[in-house]
Design a protein around this motif. Structure first.
Motif, PDB file in Angstrom:
ATOM      1  N   TYR A 166      -6.487   6.027  -5.532  1.00 37.58           N
ATOM      2  CA  TYR A 166      -6.385   6.439  -4.125  1.00 37.58           C
ATOM      3  C   TYR A 166      -4.963   6.243  -3.615  1.00 37.58           C
ATOM      4  N   ILE A 167      -4.400   5.083  -3.879  1.00 34.85           N
ATOM      5  CA  ILE A 167      -3.050   4.789  -3.399  1.00 34.85           C
ATOM      6  C   ILE A 167      -2.032   5.701  -4.075  1.00 34.85           C
ATOM      7  N   ASN A 168      -2.216   5.944  -5.355  1.00 31.72           N
ATOM      8  CA  ASN A 168      -1.300   6.824  -6.074  1.00 31.72           C
ATOM      9  C   ASN A 168      -1.363   8.246  -5.512  1.00 31.72           C
ATOM     10  N   LYS A 169      -2.548   8.688  -5.127  1.00 30.74           N
ATOM     11  CA  LYS A 169      -2.720  10.032  -4.573  1.00 30.74           C
ATOM     12  C   LYS A 169      -1.982  10.176  -3.238  1.00 30.74           C
ATOM     13  N   TYR A 170      -2.029   9.142  -2.407  1.00 36.76           N
ATOM     14  CA  TYR A 170      -1.422   9.181  -1.072  1.00 36.76           C
ATOM     15  C   TYR A 170      -0.204   8.262  -0.967  1.00 36.76           C
ATOM     16  N   LYS A 171       0.454   8.040  -2.083  1.00 37.09           N
ATOM     17  CA  LYS A 171       1.547   7.075  -2.171  1.00 37.09           C
ATOM     18  C   LYS A 171       2.636   7.314  -1.127  1.00 37.09           C
ATOM     19  N   GLU A 172       3.128   8.534  -1.022  1.00 37.67           N
ATOM     20  CA  GLU A 172       4.229   8.812  -0.095  1.00 37.67           C
ATOM     21  C   GLU A 172       3.818   8.578   1.355  1.00 37.67           C
ATOM     22  N   LEU A 193       3.497   4.759   1.891  1.00 42.03           N
ATOM     23  CA  LEU A 193       4.803   4.102   1.933  1.00 42.03           C
ATOM     24  C   LEU A 193       5.552   4.448   3.218  1.00 42.03           C
ATOM     25  N   THR A 194       5.447   5.690   3.660  1.00 38.66           N
ATOM     26  CA  THR A 194       6.081   6.092   4.922  1.00 38.66           C
ATOM     27  C   THR A 194       5.467   5.333   6.093  1.00 38.66           C
ATOM     28  N   ALA A 195       4.135   5.209   6.094  1.00 39.94           N
ATOM     29  CA  ALA A 195       3.458   4.468   7.170  1.00 39.94           C
ATOM     30  C   ALA A 195       3.893   3.005   7.171  1.00 39.94           C
ATOM     31  N   LEU A 196       4.061   2.421   6.002  1.00 34.58           N
ATOM     32  CA  LEU A 196       4.511   1.027   5.916  1.00 34.58           C
ATOM     33  C   LEU A 196       5.937   0.881   6.427  1.00 34.58           C
ATOM     34  N   ASP A 197       6.780   1.897   6.178  1.00 34.22           N
ATOM     35  CA  ASP A 197       8.164   1.873   6.676  1.00 34.22           C
ATOM     36  C   ASP A 197       8.215   1.962   8.193  1.00 34.22           C
ATOM     37  N   ARG A 198       7.304   2.689   8.786  1.00 33.34           N
ATOM     38  CA  ARG A 198       7.334   2.925  10.232  1.00 33.34           C
ATOM     39  C   ARG A 198       6.784   1.752  11.037  1.00 33.34           C
ATOM     40  N   ASP A 199       5.961   0.945  10.443  1.00 34.15           N
ATOM     41  CA  ASP A 199       5.305  -0.138  11.154  1.00 34.15           C
ATOM     42  C   ASP A 199       6.170  -1.394  11.126  1.00 34.15           C
ATOM     43  N   GLY A 200       6.476  -1.942  12.304  1.00 34.74           N
ATOM     44  CA  GLY A 200       7.334  -3.118  12.415  1.00 34.74           C
ATOM     45  C   GLY A 200       6.781  -4.333  11.690  1.00 34.74           C
ATOM     46  N   TYR A 201       5.489  -4.581  11.827  1.00 31.14           N
ATOM     47  CA  TYR A 201       4.856  -5.721  11.161  1.00 31.14           C
ATOM     48  C   TYR A 201       5.011  -5.593   9.651  1.00 31.14           C
ATOM     49  N   CYS A 202       4.780  -4.390   9.148  1.00 34.81           N
ATOM     50  CA  CYS A 202       4.865  -4.150   7.706  1.00 34.81           C
ATOM     51  C   CYS A 202       6.294  -4.316   7.201  1.00 34.81           C
ATOM     52  N   ARG A 203       7.278  -3.845   7.988  1.00 39.17           N
ATOM     53  CA  ARG A 203       8.682  -4.023   7.601  1.00 39.17           C
ATOM     54  C   ARG A 203       9.041  -5.502   7.579  1.00 39.17           C
ATOM     55  N   LYS A 204       8.595  -6.223   8.602  1.00 39.12           N
ATOM     56  CA  LYS A 204       8.904  -7.650   8.699  1.00 39.12           C
ATOM     57  C   LYS A 204       8.388  -8.415   7.477  1.00 39.12           C
ATOM     58  N   HIS A 205       7.215  -8.037   7.007  1.00 45.04           N
ATOM     59  CA  HIS A 205       6.599  -8.743   5.878  1.00 45.04           C
ATOM     60  C   HIS A 205       6.836  -8.055   4.540  1.00 45.04           C
ATOM     61  N   LYS A 206       7.725  -7.038   4.550  1.00 41.99           N
ATOM     62  CA  LYS A 206       8.131  -6.339   3.320  1.00 41.99           C
ATOM     63  C   LYS A 206       6.923  -5.826   2.532  1.00 41.99           C
ATOM     64  N   LEU A 207       5.963  -5.242   3.255  1.00 44.66           N
ATOM     65  CA  LEU A 207       4.739  -4.782   2.612  1.00 44.66           C
ATOM     66  C   LEU A 207       4.961  -3.560   1.733  1.00 44.66           C
ATOM     67  N   ARG A 208       5.956  -2.727   2.090  1.00 45.06           N
ATOM     68  CA  ARG A 208       6.258  -1.583   1.219  1.00 45.06           C
ATOM     69  C   ARG A 208       6.672  -2.078  -0.158  1.00 45.06           C
ATOM     70  N   HIS A 209       7.563  -3.048  -0.181  1.00 42.53           N
ATOM     71  CA  HIS A 209       8.046  -3.599  -1.449  1.00 42.53           C
ATOM     72  C   HIS A 209       6.888  -4.221  -2.242  1.00 42.53           C
ATOM     73  N   LYS A 210       6.013  -4.943  -1.548  1.00 45.41           N
ATOM     74  CA  LYS A 210       4.876  -5.580  -2.221  1.00 45.41           C
ATOM     75  C   LYS A 210       3.928  -4.531  -2.794  1.00 45.41           C
ATOM     76  N   LEU A 211       3.700  -3.460  -2.036  1.00 44.69           N
ATOM     77  CA  LEU A 211       2.832  -2.405  -2.539  1.00 44.69           C
ATOM     78  C   LEU A 211       3.467  -1.704  -3.732  1.00 44.69           C
ATOM     79  N   GLU A 212       4.782  -1.445  -3.655  1.00 42.91           N
ATOM     80  CA  GLU A 212       5.464  -0.816  -4.792  1.00 42.91           C
ATOM     81  C   GLU A 212       5.372  -1.696  -6.037  1.00 42.91           C
ATOM     82  N   GLN A 213       5.483  -3.005  -5.849  1.00 44.60           N
ATOM     83  CA  GLN A 213       5.330  -3.920  -6.991  1.00 44.60           C
ATOM     84  C   GLN A 213       3.921  -3.826  -7.571  1.00 44.60           C
TER      85      GLN A 213
END
Length: 175
Positions: free
Chosen positions: A137-143, A146-166
């Motif tokens: 599911y995540i691979n299908k909607y990856k972009e 990841l874009t939603a994680l970049d736009r959200d302040g909480y997610c940026r603060k906690h580096k959730l994009r990086h964690k998800l990419e890992q």
């Protein structure tokens, strides 16, 4: 554990609202409504199937955020409860509004709860299957994710994009 991490990743995003409002009703509840034989040891007749399809359609329309324009060519199952849908939609909106008003819990309390649930139900859950489904599911909607994680302040603060990419890299390396 990766499953829990992925669920927590989306808890603070608008994407999580979409998952709650669309995937949970569509992938779980509508499936249970239309196929009670999955949960109960019953035989579903064709008449029962038709009735449950109307109930499931009404449920989906009630959870939808878009307005449905009905006309003379609309299916009868949509017309049957059309006048009730606005009332049901207000129930769904109130449900999510009430959840949003609830006090948030600390990360430590959430971690402790998830660890306890994992301990209690560890043998009842096929972790590899769940991880595989989440990965696809995540691979299908990856972009989009990841874009939603970049736009959200909480997610940026906690580096959730990086964690998800890992997590994605870890999963793709083991598949």
């Amino acid at each position: 554990m990766l499953l829990l991490l992925l669920l927590l990743l989306f808890s603070g995003t608008k994407l999580w609202h979409l998952v709650k409002n669309h995937d949970l009703p569509l992938r779980f509840w509508v499936n249970v409504i239309k196929n009670p034989q999955f949960v109960f040891d019953i035989h579903k007749s064709s008449i029962t199937d038709a009735c449950l399809s109307v109930v499931a359609q009404t449920f989906m329309d009630s959870c939808s955020t878009s307005e449905h324009r009905l006309g003379k060519d609309s299916p009868s199952n949509k017309l049957l409860y059309a006048k009730d849908i606005p009332n049901y939609k207000s129930w769904v909106e109130r449900y999510y509004r009430d959840i949003a008003k609830m006090p948030s819990i600390s990360d430590q309390d959430m971690d402790a709860y998830l660890v306890e649930q994992s301990r209690l139900h560890g043998n009842e859950f096929n972790t590899l299957s769940a991880l595989s489904e989440l990965y696809f599911y995540i691979n299908k909607y990856k972009e989009e994710i990841l874009t939603a994680l970049d736009r959200d302040g909480y997610c940026r603060k906690h580096k959730l994009r990086h964690k998800l990419e890992q997590a994605i890299n870890l999963m793709s390396g083991s598949s």
